[in-house]
Motif scaffolding. Sequence first.
Motif, short mmCIF file in Angstrom:
data_model
loop_
_atom_site.label_atom_id
_atom_site.label_comp_id
_atom_site.label_asym_id
_atom_site.label_seq_id
_atom_site.Cartn_x
_atom_site.Cartn_y
_atom_site.Cartn_z
N ALA A 50 -17.71 31.81 27.62
CA ALA A 50 -16.48 32.12 26.89
C ALA A 50 -16.35 33.60 26.56
O ALA A 50 -15.38 34.02 25.93
CB ALA A 50 -16.41 31.30 25.61
N GLY A 51 -17.32 34.39 26.98
CA GLY A 51 -17.27 35.83 26.72
C GLY A 51 -17.64 36.21 25.30
O GLY A 51 -17.26 37.28 24.82
N ALA A 52 -18.41 35.34 24.61
CA ALA A 52 -18.79 35.58 23.22
C ALA A 52 -20.28 35.88 23.11
O ALA A 52 -21.07 35.56 24.00
CB ALA A 52 -18.43 34.38 22.36
N ARG A 53 -20.66 36.51 22.00
CA ARG A 53 -22.05 36.83 21.72
C ARG A 53 -22.52 36.11 20.46
O ARG A 53 -21.75 35.96 19.50
CB ARG A 53 -22.23 38.34 21.51
N SER A 54 -23.77 35.68 20.47
CA SER A 54 -24.35 35.04 19.29
C SER A 54 -24.37 36.02 18.13
O SER A 54 -24.98 37.09 18.21
CB SER A 54 -25.78 34.57 19.59
N ALA A 55 -23.73 35.65 17.02
CA ALA A 55 -23.67 36.54 15.87
C ALA A 55 -25.01 36.74 15.18
O ALA A 55 -25.37 37.88 14.85
CB ALA A 55 -22.62 36.05 14.87
N PRO A 56 -25.79 35.69 14.92
CA PRO A 56 -27.09 35.95 14.26
C PRO A 56 -28.05 36.75 15.13
O PRO A 56 -28.87 37.50 14.62
CB PRO A 56 -27.63 34.54 13.98
N GLU A 57 -27.92 36.59 16.44
CA GLU A 57 -28.78 37.33 17.35
C GLU A 57 -28.44 38.82 17.33
O GLU A 57 -29.33 39.67 17.20
CB GLU A 57 -28.63 36.76 18.76
N VAL A 58 -27.15 39.15 17.45
CA VAL A 58 -26.77 40.56 17.53
C VAL A 58 -26.78 41.23 16.15
O VAL A 58 -26.98 42.44 16.04
CB VAL A 58 -25.39 40.74 18.19
N THR A 59 -26.59 40.44 15.09
CA THR A 59 -26.53 41.02 13.74
C THR A 59 -27.90 41.16 13.10
O THR A 59 -28.21 42.18 12.47
CB THR A 59 -25.62 40.16 12.83
N TYR A 60 -28.72 40.11 13.23
CA TYR A 60 -29.98 40.08 12.51
C TYR A 60 -31.21 39.97 13.41
O TYR A 60 -32.34 39.90 12.91
CB TYR A 60 -29.99 38.90 11.53
N GLY A 61 -31.03 39.93 14.72
CA GLY A 61 -32.16 39.75 15.61
C GLY A 61 -32.75 38.35 15.54
O GLY A 61 -33.95 38.16 15.79
N PHE A 62 -31.94 37.36 15.21
CA PHE A 62 -32.42 35.98 15.14
C PHE A 62 -32.96 35.55 16.50
O PHE A 62 -32.33 35.84 17.53
CB PHE A 62 -31.29 35.05 14.68
N PRO A 63 -34.09 34.84 16.54
CA PRO A 63 -34.70 34.46 17.81
C PRO A 63 -34.09 33.20 18.44
O PRO A 63 -34.75 32.20 18.66
CB PRO A 63 -36.17 34.23 17.43
N GLY A 64 -32.81 33.26 18.72
CA GLY A 64 -32.10 32.16 19.34
C GLY A 64 -30.62 32.45 19.33
O GLY A 64 -30.16 33.32 18.58
N ALA A 65 -29.88 31.72 20.16
CA ALA A 65 -28.43 31.91 20.17
C ALA A 65 -27.76 31.15 19.04
O ALA A 65 -26.72 31.57 18.53
CB ALA A 65 -27.86 31.46 21.52
N THR A 66 -28.35 30.03 18.66
CA THR A 66 -27.80 29.18 17.59
C THR A 66 -28.93 28.79 16.65
O THR A 66 -30.11 28.90 16.99
CB THR A 66 -27.16 27.91 18.17
#
Length: 248
Positions: A50-66
């Motif tokens: 869908a052309g989207a990026r995982s927010a917790p991954e890009v914002t906080y470096g969360f180790p997962g997309a969800t």
Amino acid sequence: MTITNDDELAGMQAIGRIVANTMHGMARAMEPGMTTRELDSIGRAMLEAAGARSAPEVTYGFPGATCISVNEEIAHGIPGARVLAAGDLVNIDVSAEKDGYFADTGATFRLGAVRPALERLCRDGERAMAAGIAEVGHGKPLAGIGNAVGRFAKKRGYTLIRNLASHGVGRALHEEPGEVPTWPNRDRRTVHRGLVLTVEPFLSLGGQMARQGRDGWTLFSAPVAPVVQYEHTVVATDRAAIVVTLPD
């Protein structure tokens, strides 16, 4: 974020649909024997398509997309080797960014049949969220959200996790108005037209607070008790709130 025009609303609705479609797609795909890492990979593929990026991954470096939280895990569960089993409660929390807009949604899903008390907890978790959303409107107190959820929880014999709050969202994953309590409170702030925020109460059969696990991310109930969470991203209007995290 405060929405001021139709283009901004359209941007929020677009990313809202993406996170909702992803969450529900993951829920349909999960089955006993699957690992949470495998389930997360499905979510990642849907976001990327869908052309989207995982927010917790890009914002906080969360180790997962969800975030995938199972049974005793109540939030921020890291996707990994844990194997899903029949009867599990699985919370799927999906937040993402596209074209500078962020939306956040989550829900607790039953993997097959669960005992009646948990079935009731899940149904009432959705109702508690709806009670909070009904209080989102221009000029209304932010405290109305948590007070409405609190009345519902007390009437039905539940407790609320009191250190996991709703929050502003829109141009970032977490923004003003900062933490918005989803439990009874005396917050003096008011909702204004166009305000974008989440409504996400954590309803429990005895839990009071969230405590962090050893991995630095996963949260657990204290005291130990079943917990469910349901979350929408909404926009305040003069009338009913607009829910942007709805699937196609």
